[in-house]
Design a protein around this motif. Structure first.
Motif, short mmCIF file in Angstrom:
data_model
loop_
_atom_site.label_atom_id
_atom_site.label_comp_id
_atom_site.label_asym_id
_atom_site.label_seq_id
_atom_site.Cartn_x
_atom_site.Cartn_y
_atom_site.Cartn_z
N TRP A 1 0.82 -1.21 0.00
CA TRP A 1 0.00 0.00 0.00
C TRP A 1 0.86 1.26 0.00
N SER A 2 2.05 1.19 0.58
CA SER A 2 2.96 2.34 0.50
C SER A 2 3.31 2.63 -0.95
N LEU A 3 3.57 1.58 -1.72
CA LEU A 3 3.89 1.75 -3.14
C LEU A 3 2.69 2.27 -3.92
N ILE A 4 1.50 1.84 -3.53
CA ILE A 4 0.28 2.35 -4.18
C ILE A 4 0.14 3.85 -3.93
N TYR A 5 0.38 4.27 -2.68
CA TYR A 5 0.28 5.71 -2.36
C TYR A 5 1.37 6.51 -3.10
N ILE A 6 2.57 5.95 -3.17
CA ILE A 6 3.65 6.63 -3.89
C ILE A 6 3.28 6.80 -5.36
N ALA A 7 2.70 5.75 -5.94
CA ALA A 7 2.26 5.82 -7.34
C ALA A 7 1.16 6.87 -7.50
N TYR A 8 0.27 6.94 -6.53
CA TYR A 8 -0.82 7.93 -6.59
C TYR A 8 -0.27 9.35 -6.60
N TRP A 9 0.67 9.63 -5.67
CA TRP A 9 1.24 10.98 -5.60
C TRP A 9 2.01 11.31 -6.88
N GLN A 10 2.70 10.31 -7.44
CA GLN A 10 3.45 10.55 -8.66
C GLN A 10 2.52 10.83 -9.84
N ILE A 11 1.43 10.10 -9.92
CA ILE A 11 0.44 10.33 -10.98
C ILE A 11 -0.13 11.74 -10.88
N LEU A 12 -0.40 12.19 -9.65
CA LEU A 12 -0.89 13.55 -9.45
C LEU A 12 0.11 14.58 -9.95
N LYS A 13 1.40 14.32 -9.69
CA LYS A 13 2.45 15.25 -10.15
C LYS A 13 2.43 15.36 -11.68
N ILE A 14 2.31 14.21 -12.34
CA ILE A 14 2.30 14.20 -13.81
C ILE A 14 1.06 14.91 -14.34
N PHE B 1 8.18 13.67 -15.68
CA PHE B 1 8.67 12.49 -14.95
C PHE B 1 10.17 12.33 -15.18
N ALA B 2 10.91 12.16 -14.07
CA ALA B 2 12.35 11.88 -14.14
C ALA B 2 12.63 10.73 -13.19
N LEU B 3 13.25 9.69 -13.68
CA LEU B 3 13.45 8.47 -12.90
C LEU B 3 14.21 8.73 -11.59
N LYS B 4 15.29 9.51 -11.67
CA LYS B 4 16.10 9.78 -10.48
C LYS B 4 15.27 10.52 -9.42
N THR B 5 14.54 11.53 -9.88
CA THR B 5 13.68 12.30 -8.96
C THR B 5 12.63 11.41 -8.33
N PHE B 6 12.05 10.53 -9.15
CA PHE B 6 11.01 9.63 -8.63
C PHE B 6 11.58 8.67 -7.60
N VAL B 7 12.77 8.11 -7.87
CA VAL B 7 13.40 7.17 -6.92
C VAL B 7 13.67 7.85 -5.59
N LEU B 8 14.21 9.07 -5.64
CA LEU B 8 14.48 9.82 -4.41
C LEU B 8 13.18 10.14 -3.67
N PHE B 9 12.16 10.50 -4.45
CA PHE B 9 10.84 10.78 -3.88
C PHE B 9 10.28 9.54 -3.19
N ALA B 10 10.39 8.38 -3.86
CA ALA B 10 9.86 7.13 -3.32
C ALA B 10 10.60 6.72 -2.04
N ILE B 11 11.93 6.86 -2.06
CA ILE B 11 12.75 6.51 -0.87
C ILE B 11 12.36 7.39 0.31
N ASN B 12 12.20 8.69 0.05
CA ASN B 12 11.82 9.61 1.12
C ASN B 12 10.45 9.27 1.69
N LYS B 13 9.51 8.93 0.80
CA LYS B 13 8.16 8.56 1.24
C LYS B 13 8.20 7.28 2.08
N LEU B 14 9.02 6.31 1.67
CA LEU B 14 9.11 5.06 2.42
C LEU B 14 9.76 5.28 3.79
#
Length: 342
Positions: A91-104, A110-123
């Motif tokens: 569910w953490s990954l689902i929420y991360i995906a949701y926030w990322q979709i909202l950003k787009i 979308f930038a992979l490095k930014t997303f990875v850092l964003f996901a790590i911070n959220k986790l």
């Protein structure tokens, strides 16, 4: 004390806490304190204050259910963490995906490095507002095998001593009292660790013949929360959450009242019991998903403010409960779904 024959009250309490936490998260209009428009705010404040016991009750339930178990360290940790971590990560990954979709959607590239850092911070910090509880309960679970050994081998007066010290520290942290308290390090007695011990103690050692005393405790604690929140918010002309905090005397008093009331409340209707037990089995998943459901509902205009909060909050809560249960129920029916749904 509970046995396999009389654990129904624990299911009842879990369902109350689940419904209460969903209700609490529909009351965000309480933070919009406006001295010139208090009608709607008062409704949200009363409802929110009435369900503040939800999180303490979850911790207390953990203590009542787990601190008296006779399990090896390996078995205890394996059962608890596997059951909690897999759905939590999913569910953490689902929420991360949701926030990322909202950003787009909002035009962010979308930038992979930014997303990875964003996901790590959220986790690290929690992918949604309610997931702090999972981090906290996981931390408490590390202490449970040791805490369980202590609590099962000590006398009642020693458990009471622990709870008294915990209560004294909570009181000493109140604004005016904290100014005069001595600088004694009492870290072992502070924080959420007191709730599981309290749950165990109330389950194993407290017997009341009448339900009106717990009900009175709940009412007193809730009224203090309602009135106290209004007074300090009016004083500052902005919302103040001090009385809403879970580790406060007023919320703890309410939580004890509900816990004991549930312990002696008998529900005989078979249909009601079936509904309660069904929700209870899915309560963890419902907890994990309900914020996502509320976010999606709000996107289509269903929230506490689409009508007067007296109607909007209960209606939003009911829709969220039904939708959350349906989502978890569906997920459990697909292959491997039971391992990630919660």
């Amino acid at each position: 004390m509970h046995t396999t024959q009389n654990t129904q009250w624990l299911n009842n309490l879990r369902v109350f806490a689940t419904i209460a936490v969903i209700t609490l998260h529909t009351c965000d209009s309480v933070y919009l304190f406006n001295i010139y428009n208090l009608n709607k705010w008062w409704v949200a404040n009363i409802i929110d204050s009435s369900v503040r016991s939800c999180v303490p009750l979850f911790f207390m339930l953990s203590g009542a259910l787990l601190l008296n178990k006779n399990e090896t360290l390996h078995i205890f940790l394996k059962k608890r963490f596997i059951r909690i971590i897999l759905p939590f990560v999913f569910w953490s990954l689902i929420y991360i995906a949701y926030w990322q979709i909202l950003k787009i959607i909002n035009g962010e590239e979308f930038a992979l490095k930014t997303f990875v850092l964003f996901a790590i911070n959220k986790l690290k910090t929690g992918a949604a507002v309610h997931l702090w509880y999972i981090y906290t309960i996981l931390g408490l679970y590390f202490t449970f095998p040791i805490l369980s050994k202590w609590i099962k081998n000590c006398k009642e007066i020693e458990i009471r001593y622990f709870l008294i010290i915990w209560a004294i520290i909570i009181i000493s942290n109140l604004p005016l009292i904290s100014l005069i308290k001595p600088n004694i390090n009492m870290m072992f007695f502070t924080g959420y660790i007191g709730f599981p011990v309290l749950g165990y103690y109330l389950d194993q050692h407290i017997s009341l013949s009448q339900k009106h005393y717990p009900l009175l405790m709940y009412i007193i604690g809730t009224v203090i929360t309602i009135v106290g929140t209004y007074i300090i918010s009016k004083t500052h002309n902005s919302f103040q959450h001090a009385f809403y905090d879970y580790i406060t005397p007023n919320v703890i008093l309410s939580s004890i009242g509900i816990f004991l009331f549930a312990k002696y409340l008998k529900i005989d209707n078979l249909i009601v019991l079936k509904i309660i037990n069904t929700i209870s089995k899915n309560s963890y998943g419902m907890y994990l998903v309900h914020i996502l459901i509320l976010l999606l509902m709000s996107k289509i205009g269903i929230n506490n403010s689409f009508t007067h909060p007296a109607v909007g909050i209960p209606l939003t809560t009911i829709i969220c409960i039904i939708t959350s249960y349906s989502a978890i129920s569906f997920l459990k029916r697909i292959p491997w779904g039971k391992y990630i749904s919660g």
